[in-house]
Design a protein around this motif. Structure first.
Motif, PDB file in Angstrom:
ATOM      1  N   CYS A  80       1.903  -3.666 -47.152  1.00 45.32           N
ATOM      2  CA  CYS A  80       0.814  -2.729 -47.446  1.00 45.32           C
ATOM      3  C   CYS A  80      -0.542  -3.303 -47.049  1.00 45.32           C
ATOM      4  N   ILE A  94       3.325   0.497 -42.917  1.00 44.84           N
ATOM      5  CA  ILE A  94       2.813   1.334 -43.994  1.00 44.84           C
ATOM      6  C   ILE A  94       1.332   1.656 -43.759  1.00 44.84           C
ATOM      7  N   GLY A  95       0.978   2.913 -43.931  1.00 42.18           N
ATOM      8  CA  GLY A  95      -0.424   3.322 -43.890  1.00 42.18           C
ATOM      9  C   GLY A  95      -0.958   3.610 -42.514  1.00 42.18           C
TER      10      GLY A  95
END
Length: 299
Positions: A80, A94-95
Motif C-alpha cells: 500500500c 494497490i492504488g
C-alpha cells in the motif's frame, strides 16, 4: 514511411520481468516469508480446531489469529505504501487503478473464515460451528498458499521449467506449515497453555517431523534447480549463505524444541525458534532466486 507502432500498456513492466526477475533482496524476501508464515499459522490453527485438539479459551484462539493477521498485513501494508521492497501484493499494484489479481483475491478470501473463527471462539472450541469454521480456515489457507506459489513462480521466472514449477507449491505448503507451527507454538508458550491440554511432547514431535520433511523437500528442489544451471555449480552449492540459512531454519529451532523439556523459558525458546526460522527461510529464498537467475536463459 510507416507510423511507429505504439507500445502496449505495461510493456516496460513485462520486459523488465522477462525472462528472469532479479533475485529479491533480503528485506523483500523477509516480507514474503512473513506473509506465507501468517497463512501457515491460520492453516495450522484451523486444522487443530477442526480436529478438536486445540485447547479451549477465547484468548488462546484470538492471539494466534491476530499474530497471523499481523504477519500477513506487513507485506500488504508495504505494498500500500509502494515500498521499493514490495511494490505489489501477490501481483496487485494497490492504488494505481489496477484490479486485484486472482492470487490476491484468493488471499483476501481467507479473511472470511478467519473472521468467522474469531467470532465463534467463545471459550469452548468443541462447538461444531467453530470446528467447521476452523476447517474452512485451514482449507482456504491451503488454497491460498498453492495459488500464490504458482503466481509467484510465474512472476519471478516466467519461463521456469515445469518440473520446478510443480515443486514450488509443495515446498511453500510445507514451509508455511513449519513456520506457522513455530509461530503458533510461540502463542501457546506465551499463554501458558496447560500441559494436560497440549503436552510439549506433541509440539516437539510434530515440529521436528515438519523440519525433517521440509529439509527433504527443499533438498530435492535445490538439486532440481542446480542440475539445470548453465554455469559452474560450485559457487551456488557452497554459498556461505546456504549454511547460515540451514543454521537458522533447522539447527536453532530444533535445538529450542529439544531444550523445551529441560527449561522453563518456553517463551524465549519459542520466540528464538520462530524468528530464526523466518529469517533463515527469507535468506534461503533470496539464494534460491539467485539460483533461478543462473538457469539457462536467465540474465
Amino acid at each position: 514511411m510507416k507510423p511507429r507502432r505504439r507500445a502496449p500498456p505495461h510493456a516496460d513492466d513485462e520486459q523488465a520481468s522477462s525472462p528472469r526477475a532479479r533475485p529479491r533482496p533480503l528485506a523483500a524476501a523477509l516480507l514474503h516469508v512473513s506473509g506465507y508464515d501468517g497463512f501457515g499459522l491460520w492453516m495450522t490453527l484451523g486444522l487443530a480446531l477442526a480436529v478438536g485438539v486445540y485447547p479451549a479459551g477465547r484468548g488462546d484462539v484470538l492471539v494466534p489469529i491476530s499474530l497471523g493477521a499481523a504477519l500477513v498485513a506487513i507485506g500488504l501494508l508495504a505494498a500500500c505504501l509502494h515500498s521499493r521492497w514490495t511494490p505489489h501484493w501477490h501481483g496487485w499494484v494497490i492504488g494505481k487503478g489496477s484490479r486485484p489479481t486472482r492470487a490476491a483475491l484468493v488471499a483476501l478470501a481467507c479473511i472470511l473464515p478467519v473472521l468467522a473463527v474469531a467470532g465463534l471462539a467463545r471459550g469452548d472450541n468443541a462447538f461444531w460451528a467453530t470446528r467447521l469454521s476452523g476447517a474452512a480456515m485451514s482449507l482456504c489457507g491451503l488454497c491460498s498458499l498453492i495459488v500464490t506459489s504458482y503466481a509467484d513462480a510465474r512472476r519471478q521466472a516466467p519461463d521456469m521449467d515445469s518440473r520446478l514449477a510443480t515443486q514450488l507449491p509443495l515446498s511453500r505448503v510445507v514451509s508455511a506449515t513449519y513456520g506457522g507451527g513455530l509461530w503458533l507454538w510461540l502463542c501457546s508458550a506465551g499463554q501458558d497453555i496447560d500441559d494436560a491440554a497440549l503436552h510439549p511432547r506433541a509440539w516437539i514431535i510434530g515440529l521436528l517431523a515438519l523440519a525433517l520433511l521440509r529439509g527433504l523437500v527443499e533438498s530435492l528442489r535445490w538439486q532440481a534447480a542446480l542440475q539445470r544451471v548453465g554455469r559452474p555449480r560450485g559457487r551456488l552449492e557452497l554459498q556461505p549463505g546456504r549454511y547460515l540459512a540451514a543454521l537458522l531454519v533447522y539447527a536453532l529451532p530444533c535445538l529450542a524444541l529439544l531444550l523445551m523439556n529441560f527449561s522453563d523459558g518456553w517463551l524465549a525458546l519459542a520466540a528464538l525458534a520462530a524468528v530464526s526460522c523466518t529469517v533463515g527461510m527469507a535468506t534461503e529464498l533470496s539464494l534460491y532466486d539467485e539460483a533461478l537467475a543462473a538457469l539457462p536463459g536467465g540474465p
